[in-house]
Design a protein around this motif. Sequence first.
Motif, mmCIF file in Angstrom:
data_model
loop_
_atom_site.group_PDB
_atom_site.id
_atom_site.type_symbol
_atom_site.label_atom_id
_atom_site.label_comp_id
_atom_site.label_asym_id
_atom_site.label_seq_id
_atom_site.Cartn_x
_atom_site.Cartn_y
_atom_site.Cartn_z
ATOM 1 N N MET A 1 -11.264 23.087 28.683
ATOM 2 C CA MET A 1 -12.395 22.528 27.958
ATOM 3 C C MET A 1 -13.711 23.155 28.370
ATOM 4 N N ALA B 1 -18.289 21.857 45.738
ATOM 5 C CA ALA B 1 -18.194 20.542 45.097
ATOM 6 C C ALA B 1 -17.334 19.613 45.935
ATOM 7 N N ARG B 2 -16.244 20.158 46.462
ATOM 8 C CA ARG B 2 -15.360 19.301 47.258
ATOM 9 C C ARG B 2 -15.965 18.946 48.622
ATOM 10 N N ALA C 1 -11.399 12.497 36.098
ATOM 11 C CA ALA C 1 -11.242 13.917 36.418
ATOM 12 C C ALA C 1 -12.083 14.279 37.636
ATOM 13 N N ALA C 2 -13.335 13.790 37.624
ATOM 14 C CA ALA C 2 -14.215 14.080 38.760
ATOM 15 C C ALA C 2 -13.640 13.513 40.051
ATOM 16 N N GLU D 1 -11.574 8.934 31.353
ATOM 17 C CA GLU D 1 -10.846 10.151 31.720
ATOM 18 C C GLU D 1 -11.797 11.174 32.326
ATOM 19 N N ASN D 2 -12.987 11.275 31.767
ATOM 20 C CA ASN D 2 -13.991 12.192 32.307
ATOM 21 C C ASN D 2 -14.282 11.874 33.769
ATOM 22 N N ALA E 1 -9.375 11.572 45.306
ATOM 23 C CA ALA E 1 -8.383 10.597 44.850
ATOM 24 C C ALA E 1 -6.987 11.164 45.056
ATOM 25 N N ARG F 1 -2.028 16.040 38.361
ATOM 26 C CA ARG F 1 -3.351 16.527 38.763
ATOM 27 C C ARG F 1 -3.554 17.939 38.257
ATOM 28 N N LYS G 1 -19.897 10.363 36.729
ATOM 29 C CA LYS G 1 -19.077 11.507 37.126
ATOM 30 C C LYS G 1 -19.527 12.038 38.483
ATOM 31 N N PHE H 1 -16.467 16.513 29.143
ATOM 32 C CA PHE H 1 -15.283 17.018 28.457
ATOM 33 C C PHE H 1 -15.184 16.237 27.153
ATOM 34 N N LEU I 1 -17.463 23.249 38.882
ATOM 35 C CA LEU I 1 -18.465 22.467 39.595
ATOM 36 C C LEU I 1 -17.984 21.068 39.918
ATOM 37 N N MET I 2 -16.871 20.674 39.302
ATOM 38 C CA MET I 2 -16.308 19.371 39.637
ATOM 39 C C MET I 2 -15.235 19.499 40.694
ATOM 40 N N MET J 1 -3.177 10.145 40.054
ATOM 41 C CA MET J 1 -3.770 9.742 38.783
ATOM 42 C C MET J 1 -4.201 8.278 38.824
ATOM 43 N N PHE K 1 -8.048 6.828 38.386
ATOM 44 C CA PHE K 1 -8.521 5.945 37.327
ATOM 45 C C PHE K 1 -9.162 4.681 37.878
ATOM 46 N N MET L 1 -17.442 11.905 42.400
ATOM 47 C CA MET L 1 -17.103 13.025 43.266
ATOM 48 C C MET L 1 -17.343 12.691 44.729
ATOM 49 N N LEU M 1 -10.585 12.970 40.715
ATOM 50 C CA LEU M 1 -9.357 13.677 41.043
ATOM 51 C C LEU M 1 -9.633 15.022 41.701
ATOM 52 N N PHE M 2 -10.613 15.743 41.139
ATOM 53 C CA PHE M 2 -10.801 17.113 41.596
ATOM 54 C C PHE M 2 -11.669 17.213 42.829
ATOM 55 N N ALA M 3 -12.641 16.309 42.969
ATOM 56 C CA ALA M 3 -13.552 16.444 44.108
ATOM 57 C C ALA M 3 -13.672 15.168 44.913
#
Lengths: 288, 247, 405
Positions: A172, B77-78, B102-103, B98-99, B110, A162, B152, B91, A179-180, B113, B117, B156, B105-107
Amino acid sequence: MIYFQVLANGLVLGGLYACIAAGFSLVWGVLNVINILHGTFIVLGSYIALFSYNFLGIHPFISVITAGALLYLIGHLVQSSLINRVIAAPVLMTLTLTFGLDLLLNNLMLVAFKADYRKLVLDNPLGRLELGPIFMPLDRIAAMGLALLLTFLLHRLLRDSRIGRAIIAVRMDREAASLMGVNVSRINAITFGLGAMMAGAAGSLLSIVYPISPLNSGMFLGKAFVICVLGGLGSVPGAIVGGLALGVIESFGAIWFGPEHAVTISFTLLILILIFRPAGLMGKRGFE
Amino acid sequence: MTALLELKNVSRRFGGLVAVKDVSVSIKQGEIVGLLGPNGAGKTTLVNVVTGVHPATGGSVLFEGRDITHMPAFRIARSGLARTFQIVQPFPKMTVVENVAAAALFAGGAGGMQEAFELARRQLEFAGLADAADQIASTLTLAKRKRLEFAKGLAMNPKLLMLDEVNAGLNSAEVEDAMRLIRRIADSGVTILIIEHIMKVVLSVSDRLLVLHHGELIADGLPAEVTNDRRVIEAYLGKRYAEKTER
Amino acid sequence: MNGSAKISRRLVAALGGVAAISLATSGAALAQDVIKIGAPLPLTGPLSPEGVKQQQGYDLWAETANAKGGIKVGAKTYKVQLVYADYASNTPRAVQTAERLITEDKVSFLFSPFGSGAAKAASTVSEKYSIPTVAATASSEQVYDQGYKYLFGTFTPNDTLTEPLADLVTGKNKSIKRVAILARNDLFPLSIGQEMEKAAKKRNLDVVMSEKYAIGTMDHASAITQMRAAKPDWIFATGYINDLILIRKQMKDLGVKAPVVTMIAGPAYQEFIDASADLAENISSASWWHPAVRYKGEDVFGSTEAFNKAWAAKYKSEPDYAQASAAAAGAVLQIAIEKAGSIEPTKVRDALAAMDTVTFYGRIKFGPTGQVTSLQPPVFQIQGGKPMVIVPDEIKQAEFKFGVN
């Protein structure tokens, strides 16, 4: 025939070079910070290995872990308390800051340890590997092997965890990542810490190969620069390719042009690559 | 019922320029609210203030009753506030899945990994992008990139999704598709704030309309009322036209 | 107007106070006559090991001289005051430091910085100001080729090291034919490498390799690989202590062996032997002095044995040639001042030029260029972890051994 030995010399050297550069490349590529402290961090890693061996009997290969951990903490702290305040500023600002911090740390080390070159002399030297006419010192091979392993582990971390994904996202597009849901400040500190960790680990490995002194920091930094340009910024595989390439080029350059020109050659190469292929050997790709 | 998102006298100035002036709005859960206004009215700035890109220089923003006025963007965001971007820029070197992962995962909460997915693939199905999952994001067409933004945003796991100019650059068929997707998102329980400068597009979808002009809120109500509001017509079509239609 | 008047009155009062105090204390200073000698040294930086050795030599001489009352100049005695300055192993800075010592610290005499390169560079400054200068660690003839009158050196020219070596090796073993030379690209190491090449060619030996390496080289693998391919009988490597430790280790790593391996300048130092351990065995070298020599002299130490004893008492070790040379530089300067009966630069300079005397360090007679020509540099070899003198016969401690693995 001699060229096989020269190639072997170059590859073994190249593995070490890859480790020197990987952390530097990560920090530059992700944080856009040219970390002048990197060379001094490497030397600090060497001293940790030296003292661990001389006073505690800990083998330098084990010190890779302790030096790495200690340098991670130092790096994380330095970034979160100082560098983060100017992280959004142009790259020249952060360069000046890391330059100043490097002056401070390097001179502290000069006062504490003196400039004298020390050598880590292993009680049981590893000897050498003889493959026909090619001789390879085992300590260097082992160091190179560990260096490549570490670099590979860093690569896996970036791809599969992570935190690694967050680092890549920040690299990137910092704002989009934020924001994510990515805590960019924390990721910055972690990334810098990882860079310092790689430096400390590299220092431990290098302690059995090179003499140790704070005066070497500039040389390590210079090599890291050239390798990053050669291999492409922010790319760990790029650091490996760049490192191996530089090792081999210096090795052959010394045979063809004379050993006194080895350093000149590497910097000439730097200039040529900057002119003709500024993205490096690995091109623009490589977010790993 | 307490509002999901509440803005109280929110202002944002950049040096001498006041981009958003004294805006007070209340959005309830389950609503689809349209935010309209001509170009330069301050719509995107308002979204930036809410999501934490620029802190408000005056007033306060509350989300689920909590003051988020000075909260850092990543924490907002979270907390369940997601937005899409006007200029779509995923990205670029990552694949579509993957894009979205990522969303997640971060917010999106999840756990790892693998979970990320899985969630990502589900959102891609929902957004109709499942067959493009392994394409590199920068190679997508504009319409598909806009859908990627949707995916995306959804990944979130938001309570409120802000869609910023999702229709820019799309043809009428693509716009219809986008509107249908938005209704499905709303049906799944997400509150939506949709920002546009073309009135017609948004009228069909919104429960309520807000109109921004020179940074000020000049209308807030049902679509039928707002479209006949004199000030709104003036803002879009000029004073003379407003006078003419009034007669 | 009022405010500034008050300030200027206070300023005058303060200045007056300072003037009074300094007049009082300068009176006290005048009571103690002192000869100031400037010594710019690389106390930090890559050459710091060598710089510190020089400092130790000067310190022992100054202490010994002062303990006996100081330097006698006619009816007066002067205490020795050494003024050190660190130029961090940077040659351009060595020159600046030397100039500062002369113009600001007002030293009457100068000891040269370390090494032929820096000594030559700094000598221009001391010549400009007519300051008698003694170089304790500069052996290359190029240092003394500018026709300067105020520069003197206590190391003999480089060929006085290579010639006896070449005689010894070829004399004892006729099968030594192929010579490989690897020299640091710096004034002294390059110069002595060139002298070796001359000595080899003179005796019809094959110079199968003659390469230089840059200052600051950290990896010699390529050069040593080349060396191995050339299959030499005699390997001659030059550099300073850190270079030579690294070269010796990498020779082992790459499997390079030869009947004779000579390294200059490093094997005389205990640090080299400690760092190289077994690898130091049978490494040969030459230097300008060795503690095994025996001289009785008119200097402040009196004899080599007395000097060695004084050194051991202060530093708990045996002195090496660089340390002895530095102490000798001081002792020789003292003799010159005492013989001249004056501290006037030209008189001291003339006394140095005319000197022909024996000291603990050996017979001192300076040639026309200012470099000493009267010493007999010993050739030695590390055997059983200790440097053993092989040449000259009068102080020989062991026989030369062939074979370095």
